[in-house]
Write a protein that holds these residues in place. Structure first.
Motif, PDB file in Angstrom:
ATOM      1  N   ALA A  90       7.138  -7.457  -6.210  1.00  0.00           N
ATOM      2  CA  ALA A  90       7.327  -6.033  -6.533  1.00  0.00           C
ATOM      3  C   ALA A  90       6.195  -5.535  -7.419  1.00  0.00           C
ATOM      4  O   ALA A  90       5.682  -4.424  -7.222  1.00  0.00           O
ATOM      5  CB  ALA A  90       8.679  -5.822  -7.209  1.00  0.00           C
ATOM      6  N   LEU A  91       5.791  -6.339  -8.387  1.00  0.00           N
ATOM      7  CA  LEU A  91       4.673  -5.973  -9.249  1.00  0.00           C
ATOM      8  C   LEU A  91       3.402  -5.788  -8.431  1.00  0.00           C
ATOM      9  O   LEU A  91       2.670  -4.808  -8.598  1.00  0.00           O
ATOM     10  CB  LEU A  91       4.459  -7.041 -10.321  1.00  0.00           C
ATOM     11  N   GLU A  92       3.144  -6.723  -7.535  1.00  0.00           N
ATOM     12  CA  GLU A  92       1.946  -6.632  -6.688  1.00  0.00           C
ATOM     13  C   GLU A  92       1.980  -5.381  -5.816  1.00  0.00           C
ATOM     14  O   GLU A  92       0.985  -4.656  -5.718  1.00  0.00           O
ATOM     15  CB  GLU A  92       1.814  -7.884  -5.815  1.00  0.00           C
ATOM     16  N   ALA A  93       3.104  -5.120  -5.178  1.00  0.00           N
ATOM     17  CA  ALA A  93       3.226  -3.939  -4.310  1.00  0.00           C
ATOM     18  C   ALA A  93       3.087  -2.653  -5.119  1.00  0.00           C
ATOM     19  O   ALA A  93       2.401  -1.711  -4.699  1.00  0.00           O
ATOM     20  CB  ALA A  93       4.558  -3.966  -3.567  1.00  0.00           C
ATOM     21  N   HIS A  94       3.716  -2.604  -6.275  1.00  0.00           N
ATOM     22  CA  HIS A  94       3.643  -1.408  -7.120  1.00  0.00           C
ATOM     23  C   HIS A  94       2.210  -1.158  -7.578  1.00  0.00           C
ATOM     24  O   HIS A  94       1.717  -0.026  -7.517  1.00  0.00           O
ATOM     25  CB  HIS A  94       4.568  -1.553  -8.323  1.00  0.00           C
ATOM     26  N   ARG A  95       1.560  -2.194  -8.025  1.00  0.00           N
ATOM     27  CA  ARG A  95       0.172  -2.062  -8.509  1.00  0.00           C
ATOM     28  C   ARG A  95      -0.724  -1.521  -7.410  1.00  0.00           C
ATOM     29  O   ARG A  95      -1.558  -0.658  -7.641  1.00  0.00           O
ATOM     30  CB  ARG A  95      -0.325  -3.421  -9.011  1.00  0.00           C
ATOM     31  N   ARG A  96      -0.537  -2.007  -6.206  1.00  0.00           N
ATOM     32  CA  ARG A  96      -1.388  -1.573  -5.095  1.00  0.00           C
ATOM     33  C   ARG A  96      -1.023  -0.171  -4.604  1.00  0.00           C
ATOM     34  O   ARG A  96      -1.859   0.532  -4.064  1.00  0.00           O
ATOM     35  CB  ARG A  96      -1.346  -2.605  -3.983  1.00  0.00           C
ATOM     36  N   SER A  97       0.221   0.252  -4.798  1.00  0.00           N
ATOM     37  CA  SER A  97       0.587   1.624  -4.434  1.00  0.00           C
ATOM     38  C   SER A  97      -0.068   2.617  -5.397  1.00  0.00           C
ATOM     39  O   SER A  97      -0.391   3.730  -5.011  1.00  0.00           O
ATOM     40  CB  SER A  97       2.108   1.807  -4.447  1.00  0.00           C
ATOM     41  N   GLU A  98      -0.275   2.197  -6.645  1.00  0.00           N
ATOM     42  CA  GLU A  98      -0.951   3.044  -7.626  1.00  0.00           C
ATOM     43  C   GLU A  98      -2.461   3.027  -7.452  1.00  0.00           C
ATOM     44  O   GLU A  98      -3.127   4.026  -7.671  1.00  0.00           O
ATOM     45  CB  GLU A  98      -0.619   2.589  -9.048  1.00  0.00           C
ATOM     46  N   ASP A  99      -3.010   1.865  -7.097  1.00  0.00           N
ATOM     47  CA  ASP A  99      -4.457   1.711  -6.943  1.00  0.00           C
ATOM     48  C   ASP A  99      -4.734   0.801  -5.754  1.00  0.00           C
ATOM     49  O   ASP A  99      -4.771  -0.418  -5.892  1.00  0.00           O
ATOM     50  CB  ASP A  99      -5.062   1.121  -8.219  1.00  0.00           C
ATOM     51  N   PRO A 100      -4.935   1.401  -4.570  1.00  0.00           N
ATOM     52  CA  PRO A 100      -5.154   0.595  -3.363  1.00  0.00           C
ATOM     53  C   PRO A 100      -6.387  -0.308  -3.434  1.00  0.00           C
ATOM     54  O   PRO A 100      -6.494  -1.273  -2.686  1.00  0.00           O
ATOM     55  CB  PRO A 100      -5.321   1.635  -2.256  1.00  0.00           C
ATOM     56  N   ASP A 101      -7.319  -0.015  -4.337  1.00  0.00           N
ATOM     57  CA  ASP A 101      -8.531  -0.827  -4.452  1.00  0.00           C
ATOM     58  C   ASP A 101      -8.390  -1.998  -5.416  1.00  0.00           C
ATOM     59  O   ASP A 101      -9.373  -2.660  -5.738  1.00  0.00           O
ATOM     60  CB  ASP A 101      -9.705   0.053  -4.892  1.00  0.00           C
ATOM     61  N   THR A 102      -7.167  -2.264  -5.870  1.00  0.00           N
ATOM     62  CA  THR A 102      -6.921  -3.392  -6.761  1.00  0.00           C
ATOM     63  C   THR A 102      -7.371  -4.677  -6.077  1.00  0.00           C
ATOM     64  O   THR A 102      -7.078  -4.909  -4.904  1.00  0.00           O
ATOM     65  CB  THR A 102      -5.412  -3.482  -7.097  1.00  0.00           C
ATOM     66  N   GLY A 103      -8.071  -5.495  -6.815  1.00  0.00           N
ATOM     67  CA  GLY A 103      -8.563  -6.755  -6.265  1.00  0.00           C
ATOM     68  C   GLY A 103      -7.434  -7.731  -5.979  1.00  0.00           C
ATOM     69  O   GLY A 103      -6.283  -7.509  -6.347  1.00  0.00           O
ATOM     70  N   PRO A 104      -7.763  -8.844  -5.353  1.00  0.00           N
ATOM     71  CA  PRO A 104      -6.738  -9.805  -4.955  1.00  0.00           C
ATOM     72  C   PRO A 104      -6.162 -10.590  -6.130  1.00  0.00           C
ATOM     73  O   PRO A 104      -6.799 -10.780  -7.155  1.00  0.00           O
ATOM     74  CB  PRO A 104      -7.469 -10.741  -3.998  1.00  0.00           C
ATOM     75  N   THR A 105      -4.944 -11.035  -5.922  1.00  0.00           N
ATOM     76  CA  THR A 105      -4.256 -11.924  -6.855  1.00  0.00           C
ATOM     77  C   THR A 105      -4.298 -13.326  -6.270  1.00  0.00           C
ATOM     78  O   THR A 105      -4.075 -13.517  -5.075  1.00  0.00           O
ATOM     79  CB  THR A 105      -2.800 -11.469  -7.048  1.00  0.00           C
TER      80      THR A 105
END
Length: 191
Positions: free
Chosen positions: A11-26
């Protein structure tokens, strides 16, 4: 087990990417037995998350890995593979490095613990349902991965906390240690 650690991280990963689609990989490291579980749970609960399982002889390296990471949100690998590939994996700046079953680094002198500390990330997360039971040095090792230096060097920690608590049963050092670590620990119980 069963405390919702996987779901919360996804959920954290999905939320972070919904806010910033250019977030780098985990980068997520876990025992081999959990790689498939992470893949299945990601498909089930966060189907938009782009997951790559990095393990086995056919795993990507060099430019092929770099290209894959450009279109990957979550790379799941094993502690063994992560240790073997640490020279390459430590060359990336990860959005987040996650250790599932983080007790795998409880021995700070192990190859696995040393390798994970080499990884660079904006955020670090340690997931474990296994409490620290044997020695406070296990807590030091996990905390040193999460927030290097917060508990001092291994020797300072041993002198300041481990010996007074484990050998002499002193409560004041234990209280101080709890106060320092409590903000970093989300503890849930099955009840």
């Amino acid at each position: 087990m069963g405390l919702g650690k996987t779901i919360q991280l996804l959920a954290l990963e999905a939320h972070r990417r919904s806010e910033d689609p250019d977030t780098g990989p985990t980068l997520l490291l876990c025992p081999m037995s959990l790689v498939g579980n992470w893949q299945r749970e990601a498909v089930r609960f966060t189907p938009t998350l782009r997951v790559y399982a990095h393990h086995g002889r056919e795993r990507l390296r060099g430019d092929a890995l770099r290209d894959r990471l450009a279109v990957t949100d979550l790379i799941v690998t094993t502690y063994t593979t992560g240790s073997r590939d640490i020279d390459e994996l430590s060359g990336y700046d990860w959005q987040r490095v996650v250790l599932d079953e983080a007790q795998a680094i409880k021995n700070s002198l192990s190859q696995t613990a040393k390798a994970t500390r080499r990884l660079r990330a904006a955020h670090r997360v340690a997931l474990t349902g296994t409490p620290v039971e044997n020695r406070l040095a296990e807590l030091w090792s996990i905390m040193d991965f999460l927030n290097p230096g917060i508990l001092g060097s291994a020797e300072l920690f041993r002198t300041r906390y481990a010996i007074p608590v484990e050998r002499h049963g002193q409560t004041e050092p234990a209280r101080r240690l709890r106060a320092i670590t409590r903000p970093y620990v989300l503890r849930r119980m099955k009840t």
